[in-house]
Design a protein around this motif. Structure first.
Motif, short mmCIF file in Angstrom:
data_model
loop_
_atom_site.label_atom_id
_atom_site.label_comp_id
_atom_site.label_asym_id
_atom_site.label_seq_id
_atom_site.Cartn_x
_atom_site.Cartn_y
_atom_site.Cartn_z
N GLN A 23 0.84 -1.19 0.00
CA GLN A 23 0.00 0.00 0.00
C GLN A 23 0.88 1.25 0.00
O GLN A 23 2.03 1.22 0.42
CB GLN A 23 -0.90 0.03 1.25
N ALA A 24 0.29 2.34 -0.47
CA ALA A 24 0.98 3.63 -0.45
C ALA A 24 -0.02 4.70 -0.01
O ALA A 24 -1.23 4.56 -0.22
CB ALA A 24 1.53 3.97 -1.83
N LYS A 25 0.48 5.76 0.59
CA LYS A 25 -0.36 6.85 1.07
C LYS A 25 0.00 8.13 0.32
O LYS A 25 1.17 8.52 0.25
CB LYS A 25 -0.16 7.06 2.58
N ILE A 26 -1.03 8.77 -0.25
CA ILE A 26 -0.84 10.01 -1.01
C ILE A 26 -1.56 11.14 -0.27
O ILE A 26 -2.74 11.01 0.06
CB ILE A 26 -1.41 9.87 -2.43
N ASN A 27 -0.85 12.22 -0.05
CA ASN A 27 -1.45 13.41 0.56
C ASN A 27 -1.86 14.38 -0.55
O ASN A 27 -1.04 14.74 -1.41
CB ASN A 27 -0.45 14.11 1.49
N ILE A 28 -3.13 14.83 -0.50
CA ILE A 28 -3.65 15.79 -1.48
C ILE A 28 -4.02 17.07 -0.74
O ILE A 28 -4.80 17.05 0.21
CB ILE A 28 -4.87 15.22 -2.21
N THR A 29 -3.44 18.19 -1.16
CA THR A 29 -3.66 19.47 -0.50
C THR A 29 -3.83 20.57 -1.54
O THR A 29 -3.60 20.35 -2.73
CB THR A 29 -2.49 19.83 0.44
#
Length: 210
Positions: A23-29
């Motif tokens: 799994q990977a975690k992407i931050n969207i801002t």
């Protein structure tokens, strides 16, 4: 970030970290600059994978962009149209101010009475001259009310008068209101009194109270 293929303008995406179990975690801002609605499209670049081959991520109907248009608002200035049913009222002005929308051109004196959905019968509203693209308009309210009212004004601007082409109801302002009371007919009475005397002779002074 190359992973997100359809990132809305104004937003940024960064890879926060990879997690166990592939799994990977992407931050969207950020701040989106325009409305946008679509499924999120992802592509894992070859450089991020052990096999060195890019992989398209299967779409998920619950992973989506849902960027709404800015909320449109209309506000009424404080004003009280006060008087009595059956009597002319003093003309009052009410300023209508828009946020995230604008008026089309409106000639001076245009009848906008239908905009006020609870206008007492007998009252009329006319518009100031409004330029195309203006953010405010002034309603001049006057006339002779035929009924009583103690309600806050309710107003809906028709779609044909707005640049978005969509009708807009104004937020209720409790200080933009009607105060039309029942007409009280004038009345007077005289207190009990007997003016006594004899014809041909002066009478004693008598007081009559009204």
């Amino acid at each position: 970030m190359a992973w997100v293929l359809n990132l809305p303008a104004g937003l940024s995406a960064t890879l926060a970290k990879t997690l166990p179990d592939y799994q990977a975690k992407i931050n969207i801002t950020g701040t989106p600059v325009a409305p946008y609605s679509a499924p999120v499209q992802l592509m894992i670049p070859a450089s991020a994978l052990a096999r060195g081959m890019a992989v398209s991520v299967a779409p998920n109907a619950s992973a989506k962009w849902d960027i709404l248009p800015p909320k449109r608002e209309a506000a009424l200035s404080d004003v009280t149209v006060k008087g009595y049913a059956g009597r002319p009222v003093a003309e009052k002005q009410c300023v209508i101010t828009l946020v995230n929308d604008a008026f089309g051109a409106i000639p001076e004196g245009t009848d906008i009475t239908p905009w006020f959905t609870n206008m007492p019968a007998g009252l009329k509203a006319k518009s100031s001259a409004v330029a195309d693209g203006a953010k405010s308009a002034t309603a001049f309210i006057g006339g002779t009310p035929e009924e009583t009212s103690a309600e806050a004004m309710r107003l809906t601007i028709p779609a044909s008068r707005l640049q978005t082409g969509e009708a807009l109801a104004a937020d209720e302002n409790p200080d933009a209101k009607f105060d039309i009371a029942s007409k009280i007919p004038p009345a007077a009475s005289v207190a009990d009194v007997a003016v006594a005397g004899e014809a041909g002779k002066p009478i004693a002074e008598t007081l009559a109270y009204i």
